[in-house]
Design a protein around this motif. Structure first.
Motif, mmCIF file in Angstrom:
data_model
loop_
_atom_site.group_PDB
_atom_site.id
_atom_site.type_symbol
_atom_site.label_atom_id
_atom_site.label_comp_id
_atom_site.label_asym_id
_atom_site.label_seq_id
_atom_site.Cartn_x
_atom_site.Cartn_y
_atom_site.Cartn_z
ATOM 1 N N ASP A 3 0.828 -1.203 0.000
ATOM 2 C CA ASP A 3 0.000 0.000 0.000
ATOM 3 C C ASP A 3 0.864 1.255 0.000
ATOM 4 N N SER A 40 -8.016 5.040 -6.251
ATOM 5 C CA SER A 40 -7.647 5.183 -4.848
ATOM 6 C C SER A 40 -8.146 6.500 -4.285
ATOM 7 N N CYS A 43 -5.586 9.009 2.061
ATOM 8 C CA CYS A 43 -5.760 8.568 3.441
ATOM 9 C C CYS A 43 -6.084 9.774 4.329
ATOM 10 N N LEU A 51 -5.174 5.159 -0.657
ATOM 11 C CA LEU A 51 -5.790 3.902 -0.258
ATOM 12 C C LEU A 51 -6.501 3.306 -1.455
ATOM 13 N N LEU A 53 -8.833 1.122 -3.750
ATOM 14 C CA LEU A 53 -10.125 0.449 -3.676
ATOM 15 C C LEU A 53 -10.043 -0.766 -4.593
ATOM 16 N N PRO A 78 -5.468 -1.564 2.713
ATOM 17 C CA PRO A 78 -6.557 -2.258 2.013
ATOM 18 C C PRO A 78 -6.118 -3.098 0.827
ATOM 19 N N VAL A 81 -4.795 -6.234 2.264
ATOM 20 C CA VAL A 81 -5.904 -6.984 2.847
ATOM 21 C C VAL A 81 -6.618 -7.781 1.758
ATOM 22 N N ALA A 82 -6.808 -7.151 0.593
ATOM 23 C CA ALA A 82 -7.440 -7.855 -0.527
ATOM 24 C C ALA A 82 -6.580 -9.039 -0.968
#
Length: 335
Positions: A3, A40, A43, A51, A53, A78, A81-82
């Protein structure tokens, strides 16, 4: 997978860039999946960080197209995380890294108790095959929070740029000494105010940029704010300093410390993660009173600092990173 990537300027990005460069020179194929590949949003409180998407399926499609032999998730944002979800869903092993004292960082910016954030950190890293961390105290902190599957991943210095004998930066040549230098992001979590309030005589210099720069410059007009510097120009700023001051209490390592040391500049800081792991009695000083740490660091031998700084190389860092990766297929080969 990260990220944190260009055009951000921070230790995470510089570490990933440097290690990638070494690995590619060795013939490895490295695919960086970063926020610039997705839509994105900035933040909150830190707009330089985007961040992403990213849908799990989209991230998975990129991974499948590249066909990696190992997957590393560098950050807890994120995008990673994906990727984490895709890896778990498809029974793909992966490694993670703990680059930043994220709980303390979020707490400093939001007031949220750090232990609340540790719940997220534990959730994110627990399924990984290994968590890469840069120092013994960070490894202990992770272990104390129930994350014991930690492997060492150190940091390096670009010794072609950072070394003794560089001409001092012109803007710093005629300053009243001792010249005390800070380099890095100018933001609240870096605790720069403590440096600017410290009581040692001489001139305080701040190199870098960030959201706190304007307010700090207004509150401390006697300090010199020189803006961001890179490469040879940054090396010349280190060369002009009598001591490098690292006031942060939330960093896991502090690349700027070893850059300063490689240029022959002793380091002062607090006795916290980063300084206590990096500095030796011959190359720097730590104290809860930063003014005392600065005074003691000024007594250190610059040649000893330079010799110690040369022991940190990106080649060693890349080797440690490679050895920590977990293969997706087949037996693990020695790197």
């Amino acid at each position: 997978m990260t990220d944190a990537w260009e055009p951000q300027v921070n230790g995470v990005v510089r570490t990933l860039q440097s290690v990638r460069n070494v690995l590619e020179k060795q013939g490895h194929l490295v695919k960086v999946i970063s926020p610039d590949l997705f839509y994105s949003l900035p933040c909150p409180t830190y707009p330089e960080i985007r961040l992403a998407l990213a849908r799990v399926a989209s991230v998975g499609a990129m991974l499948e197209e590249f066909g990696p032999t190992a997957i590393h998730l560098a950050t807890e944002g994120p995008l990673c995380v994906a990727a984490r979800r895709w890896c778990i869903r498809n029974d793909m092993p992966f490694t993670t890294a703990y680059h930043t004292q994220f709980p303390d960082y979020v707490s400093a910016r939001s007031g949220v108790p750090a232990e609340w954030i540790w719940r997220y950190i534990k959730w994110f890293h627990a399924p990984s095959q290994a968590i890469l961390a840069s120092t013994p105290s960070i490894r202990q902190s992770l272990t104390d929070h129930g994350l014991s599957h930690v492997k060492h991943w150190g940091r390096g210095v670009d010794l072609t740029n950072f070394h003794p004998g560089i001409a001092p930066h012109p803007a710093m040549q005629d300053l009243e000494g001792p010249v005390q230098l800070y380099v890095g992001r100018v933001a609240i979590e870096k605790n720069i105010e403590a440096f600017l309030k410290s009581g040692h005589s001489g001139t305080k210099v701040v190199v870098g940029d960030g959201p706190a720069r304007a307010s700090l410059k207004a509150r401390f007009p006697e300090a010199r704010f020189l803006g961001p510097m890179f490469g040879p120009e940054l090396a010349s700023a280190y060369a002009a300093a009598d001591v490098f001051v690292f006031p942060s209490k939330t960093d896991t390592f502090g690349l700027v410390m070893i850059e300063a040391l490689a240029c022959g500049v002793p380091v002062a800081g607090y006795p916290v993660t980063g300084p206590i792991d990096v500095l030796t009695p011959e190359t720097g000083a730590t104290d809860e009173d930063l003014t005392k740490a600065i005074g003691e660091a000024l007594t250190k031998d610059r040649s000893a600092c330079a010799a110690y700084g040369r022991t940190f190389t990106w080649e060693a860092s890349a080797r440690q990173f490679l050895n920590a990766l977990y293969p997706l297929y087949g037996d693990r080969a020695a790197a």
